[in-house]
Design an enzyme around this catalytic site. Structure first.
Site, PDB file in Angstrom:
ATOM      1  N   SER A 141       0.527  -1.468  -0.404  1.00  0.00           N
ATOM      2  CA  SER A 141      -0.014  -0.137  -0.040  1.00  0.00           C
ATOM      3  C   SER A 141       1.242   0.888   0.025  1.00  0.00           C
ATOM      4  O   SER A 141       2.290   1.600   0.248  1.00  0.00           O
ATOM      5  CB  SER A 141      -0.700   0.297   1.237  1.00  0.00           C
ATOM      6  N   TYR A 154      -2.640  -0.330  10.831  1.00  0.00           N
ATOM      7  CA  TYR A 154      -2.817  -0.980   9.174  1.00  0.00           C
ATOM      8  C   TYR A 154      -1.169  -0.193   7.848  1.00  0.00           C
ATOM      9  O   TYR A 154      -0.406  -0.689   7.819  1.00  0.00           O
ATOM     10  CB  TYR A 154      -3.715  -0.143   8.281  1.00  0.00           C
TER      11      TYR A 154
END
Length: 267
Positions: A141, A154
């Site tokens: 990501s 995250y």
């Protein structure tokens, strides 16, 4: 070039979102698709939808269970054959400030997003190295490059995954293993995983993202960042003082506010 036609491609989290769309791209190229997913209902629906497009197999599995992963990997090899391409796609996210997350959420996020991809690679990599061919694609990501409030857990998992993936690339190159490694660092994608996110930077289209990832694997790209501006993140972090970087990314671009109205995927 990494040939997909007639090759066995395993996608984790392949029954939904970009995992499912990448699977469709694999079948378009006459690859043999293996889907691993924790959601049995989504998996059954996807298998039914894909059966007319080509050779597809599905297995319900929790990838955080290492013993289960080893057993399922052997089952796949016995029933279908050795995996040629592994796409580590499965992921989860919990919003909120770090102190608002439970120990269970922290552990689960790290297991799914960081530890499981390593365990999966460790499971399938020896066979690829023996055959001197294969490819592992790790979808991390842009959160593995950019710190962001209300997604600390995250981001931590994705920083770990990004660093590991690119280190693995260097190891495979150093060993002349014949195994390609692609690290993908996309911005928010409109799969529903980040519902509620507000962004001045356009949110990525899942159909375009899935096609670009499969092309990146075929072309043996070592790094794929989306959108193109993500390529300058590390450069700007090194060039500018942190106060200026925070001001520009947080205030001007508004990245630090993107998670303020985060809701996530509906259950």
């Amino acid at each position: 070039m990494t040939k997909i036609s007639s090759k066995i491609v395993l996608i984790t989290g392949g029954a939904y979102g970009i995992g499912k769309l990448m699977g469709r791209e694999v079948l378009k190229r006459s690859g043999k698709l293996v889907i691993w997913d924790v959601n049995k209902l989504n998996l059954q629906q996807t298998l039914k939808e894909f059966e007319e497009f080509g050779e597809v197999y599905g297995y319900t599995i929790d990838i955080t269970n290492t013993v289960w992963v080893k057993e399922m990997a052997k089952q796949v090899e016995d029933e279908i054959g050795p995996v040629d391409v592994l796409i580590n796609n499965a992921g989860i996210v919990y919003g909120g400030y770090f102190h608002e997350n439970s120990s269970e959420k922290i552990e689960k996020t790290m297991k799914v997003n960081a530890i499981a991809p390593m365990q999966l690679a460790q499971t399938f990599l020896p066979g690829m190295m023996t055959r001197k061919e294969g490819h592992i694609c790790n979808i991390t990501s842009s959160a593995g490059l950019v710190s962001n409030p209300k997604m600390a857990v995250y981001a931590g998992s994705k920083w770990a995954a990004t660093g590991w993936s690119d280190s693995l690339r260097l190891e495979m190159k150093q060993l002349k293993s014949g195994v390609g490694i692609t690290t993908v660092t996309p911005y928010y994608i409109n799969t529903g995983m980040f519902d509620g996110v507000k962004s001045n930077i356009p949110i990525l289209d899942q159909y375009k993202v899935s096609k670009r990832i499969i092309r990146a694997i075929e072309n043996n790209r070592v790094y794929l960042s989306m959108p193109w501006s993500m390529r300058f993140v590390r450069f700007s972090q090194g060039l500018f003082p942190i106060w200026f970087y925070d001001w520009f990314v947080g205030r001007v671009i508004g990245v630090y506010k993107t998670m303020d109205e985060f809701k996530g995927r509906k259950k």
